[in-house]
Design an enzyme around this catalytic site. Structure first.
Site, PDB file in Angstrom:
ATOM      1  N   TYR A  25       7.833  -1.815  -2.080  1.00  0.00           N
ATOM      2  CA  TYR A  25       7.456  -0.495  -2.567  1.00  0.00           C
ATOM      3  C   TYR A  25       8.712   0.291  -2.934  1.00  0.00           C
ATOM      4  CZ  TYR A  25       5.479   4.314  -2.313  1.00  0.00           C
ATOM      5  OH  TYR A  25       5.112   5.606  -2.561  1.00  0.00           O
TER       6      TYR A  25
ATOM      7  N   ALA B  38       0.840  -1.195   0.000  1.00  0.00           N
ATOM      8  CA  ALA B  38       0.000   0.000   0.000  1.00  0.00           C
ATOM      9  C   ALA B  38       0.875   1.246   0.000  1.00  0.00           C
ATOM     10  CB  ALA B  38      -0.915  -0.004   1.221  1.00  0.00           C
TER      11      ALA B  38
ATOM     12  N   ASN C   1       8.605   9.370   4.030  1.00  0.00           N
ATOM     13  CA  ASN C   1       7.383  10.008   3.554  1.00  0.00           C
ATOM     14  C   ASN C   1       6.521  10.442   4.732  1.00  0.00           C
ATOM     15  OD1 ASN C   1       4.452   8.722   3.618  1.00  0.00           O
ATOM     16  ND2 ASN C   1       5.925   7.024   3.744  1.00  0.00           N
TER      17      ASN C   1
ATOM     18  N   THR D 257       5.705  -5.205   7.854  1.00  0.00           N
ATOM     19  CA  THR D 257       5.343  -4.080   8.705  1.00  0.00           C
ATOM     20  C   THR D 257       5.103  -2.833   7.862  1.00  0.00           C
ATOM     21  OG1 THR D 257       7.651  -3.377   8.926  1.00  0.00           O
ATOM     22  CG2 THR D 257       6.830  -4.926  10.575  1.00  0.00           C
ATOM     23  N   ASN D 258       4.681  -1.778   8.565  1.00  0.00           N
ATOM     24  CA  ASN D 258       4.585  -0.448   7.984  1.00  0.00           C
ATOM     25  C   ASN D 258       5.962   0.216   8.015  1.00  0.00           C
ATOM     26  OD1 ASN D 258       3.421   2.059   7.068  1.00  0.00           O
ATOM     27  ND2 ASN D 258       1.511   1.483   8.080  1.00  0.00           N
TER      28      ASN D 258
ATOM     29  N   MET E  11       3.178  11.513   3.717  1.00  0.00           N
ATOM     30  CA  MET E  11       2.118  11.830   2.760  1.00  0.00           C
ATOM     31  C   MET E  11       0.813  12.195   3.458  1.00  0.00           C
ATOM     32  SD  MET E  11       3.841  11.485  -0.013  1.00  0.00           S
ATOM     33  CE  MET E  11       2.606  11.558  -1.301  1.00  0.00           C
ATOM     34  N   GLY E  12       0.449  11.442   4.507  1.00  0.00           N
ATOM     35  CA  GLY E  12      -0.769  11.774   5.238  1.00  0.00           C
ATOM     36  C   GLY E  12      -2.049  11.243   4.622  1.00  0.00           C
ATOM     37  N   PHE E  13      -1.961  10.056   4.012  1.00  0.00           N
ATOM     38  CA  PHE E  13      -3.163   9.419   3.440  1.00  0.00           C
ATOM     39  C   PHE E  13      -3.856  10.328   2.422  1.00  0.00           C
ATOM     40  CE2 PHE E  13      -4.124   6.651   7.475  1.00  0.00           C
ATOM     41  CZ  PHE E  13      -3.013   5.875   7.211  1.00  0.00           C
TER      42      PHE E  13
ATOM     43  N   LYS F  94      -2.472  -4.131   9.694  1.00  0.00           N
ATOM     44  CA  LYS F  94      -1.085  -3.770   9.397  1.00  0.00           C
ATOM     45  C   LYS F  94      -0.462  -3.116  10.613  1.00  0.00           C
ATOM     46  CE  LYS F  94       1.783  -1.685   5.805  1.00  0.00           C
ATOM     47  NZ  LYS F  94       1.774  -1.121   4.441  1.00  0.00           N
TER      48      LYS F  94
ATOM     49  N   ASN G 170       1.927   9.029  10.085  1.00  0.00           N
ATOM     50  CA  ASN G 170       1.652  10.335   9.494  1.00  0.00           C
ATOM     51  C   ASN G 170       0.239  10.855   9.714  1.00  0.00           C
ATOM     52  OD1 ASN G 170       4.298  10.424   8.394  1.00  0.00           O
ATOM     53  ND2 ASN G 170       3.620   9.035   6.763  1.00  0.00           N
ATOM     54  N   THR G 171      -0.559  10.141  10.504  1.00  0.00           N
ATOM     55  CA  THR G 171      -1.884  10.614  10.910  1.00  0.00           C
ATOM     56  C   THR G 171      -1.893  10.713  12.431  1.00  0.00           C
ATOM     57  OG1 THR G 171      -3.009   9.631   9.008  1.00  0.00           O
ATOM     58  CG2 THR G 171      -4.354  10.114  10.938  1.00  0.00           C
TER      59      THR G 171
ATOM     60  N   PHE H 117       1.757   2.836  -2.898  1.00  0.00           N
ATOM     61  CA  PHE H 117       2.225   3.059  -4.266  1.00  0.00           C
ATOM     62  C   PHE H 117       1.070   3.492  -5.156  1.00  0.00           C
ATOM     63  CE2 PHE H 117       3.797   2.208  -8.465  1.00  0.00           C
ATOM     64  CZ  PHE H 117       5.150   2.525  -8.395  1.00  0.00           C
ATOM     65  N   ASP H 118      -0.027   2.738  -5.108  1.00  0.00           N
ATOM     66  CA  ASP H 118      -1.222   3.068  -5.895  1.00  0.00           C
ATOM     67  C   ASP H 118      -2.314   3.496  -4.918  1.00  0.00           C
ATOM     68  OD1 ASP H 118      -3.276   3.350  -7.668  1.00  0.00           O
ATOM     69  OD2 ASP H 118      -3.334   1.252  -8.318  1.00  0.00           O
TER      70      ASP H 118
ATOM     71  N   SER I  40       0.400   3.793  10.417  1.00  0.00           N
ATOM     72  CA  SER I  40       1.105   4.887   9.746  1.00  0.00           C
ATOM     73  C   SER I  40       1.493   5.943  10.773  1.00  0.00           C
ATOM     74  CB  SER I  40       0.223   5.521   8.671  1.00  0.00           C
ATOM     75  OG  SER I  40       0.815   6.722   8.204  1.00  0.00           O
TER      76      SER I  40
ATOM     77  N   GLY J  49      12.379   1.084   3.006  1.00  0.00           N
ATOM     78  CA  GLY J  49      13.555   0.737   2.235  1.00  0.00           C
ATOM     79  C   GLY J  49      14.525  -0.133   3.003  1.00  0.00           C
TER      80      GLY J  49
END
Length: 341
Positions: free
Chosen positions: A319, A65, A114, A243-244, A116-118, A215, A183-184, A67-68, A181, A269
């Site tokens: 990813y 998750a 990242n 994992t995340n 990104m924040g969903f 996840k 980022n939230t 990537f798209d 995540s 990574g």
């Protein structure tokens, strides 16, 4: 060819802009007449077919998750040889995510940070694209990853997840609850067993027959990972994605000032490889053999994927390796896996 392109062109582009450009190409690869032609070159060997979650995967290797995010590249990613695509993270309420820049390369570490924040166009819009994807005769398995809408208070998270579940579960091959995540705000607190149980039970009931997974973060302590794994089994989930991304910045070779300039966010990574593998082994040790474990984090080569499978993963996701290996990444991994059989 791709390493030269990466060094001379892509590294000079803003990472998010480069990703959007890549997605345009991937989308083009998913339509006729290109898709059948590409598929002839990238189709996984039949020996790689894998059964998990009651589904058949052409390869155990798929796209994680993130990537798209908006279900726009499923067909193209499938044409490139990925056995499954986990789309999202999707939220019930559309949201722009965090301000840009929010995606950063750590090239020397073969990593990405990242925050990104969903960012996504929302569950309802994604549902329409999932309907289209399901009509294709040839497609990869499609998982759907759901998260909490930023504007929804953590106390109301369960209802928010259930809204997304009702929209998306009937169209998903499997569903993943993302509570990990970084980022939230407040999201990772939902991994605590006392708050996670009612959330998972509510989503499970709303998901019906669709296999449900959760996840988890690599930053949990080992005993917390064991507790979540046991809870997932007890609640009746089909599996865990481990994992995340990580909030750790340990053992990086990138200049510390560069890392500091990137700021907060989840890192993915190569630096995540050892911890992700350790979490896989912890989870596998406490769940039944029939329980699906999806391993993600630091996977880049066929040897990495084989190591995860040997450690008990049913499926493996990547990813960040796509950025460093290029569009033939899935083909390279699938060929390596088949050669080792």
């Amino acid at each position: 060819m791709y390493p030269f392109l990466f060094r001379t062109v892509l590294t000079r582009m803003d990472p998010e802009t480069a990703h959007h450009a890549a997605m345009l190409v991937i989308r083009g690869l998913g339509v006729r007449p290109l898709a059948p032609l590409v598929r002839r070159f990238t189709r996984p060997d039949p020996s790689l077919r894998t059964r998990a979650l009651g589904l058949t995967f052409d390869s155990p290797f798929g796209v994680a998750a993130g990537f798209d995010k908006d279900v726009t590249g499923v067909a193209g990613l499938g044409a490139l040889g990925f056995g499954h695509v986990e789309v999202g993270t999707l939220t019930a309420i559309p949201q722009d995510g965090n301000p840009r820049p929010r995606l950063f390369r750590l090239v020397r570490d073969r990593a990405v940070i990242n925050r990104m924040g969903f960012n996504n166009r929302g569950a309802a819009a994604a549902a329409e694209r999932l309907r289209t994807a399901r009509r294709r005769a040839t497609r990869p398995v499609v998982g759907v990853n759901i998260g909490k809408s930023r504007v929804v208070d953590v106390a109301e998270a369960t209802a928010d997840y259930v809204t997304s579940t009702r929209l998306l579960a009937p169209l998903a091959d499997y569903l993943v609850v993302n509570v990990s995540s970084p980022n939230t705000p407040g999201l990772r607190g939902l991994q605590a067993v006392e708050t996670l149980r009612p959330l998972l039970e509510a989503v499970r009931d709303a998901a019906g027959a669709t296999p449900l997974l959760v996840k988890i973060a690599p930053d949990l302590a080992d005993d917390e990972i064991e507790a979540v794994a046991r809870l997932a089994v007890d609640v009746g989930l089909a599996g865990i994605v481990a994992t995340n991304t990580t909030i750790s910045r340990d053992a990086l070779v990138t200049d510390a000032a560069v890392v500091a300039d990137a700021g907060a966010g989840g890192m993915s990574g190569a630096p995540l490889k050892e911890r992700s593998l350790a979490v896989l082994r912890i989870v596998r040790a406490v769940v039944p053999a029939e329980f699906c474990v999806v391993s993600a984090g630091g996977v880049e080569t066929a040897a990495d994927v084989r190591e995860r499978l040997d450690a008990g993963a049913n499926l493996v996701q990547g990813y960040t390796g796509f950025l460093y290996r290029g569009p033939l990444w899935a083909r390279q991994i699938n060929r390596g896996l088949a050669a080792g059989r």
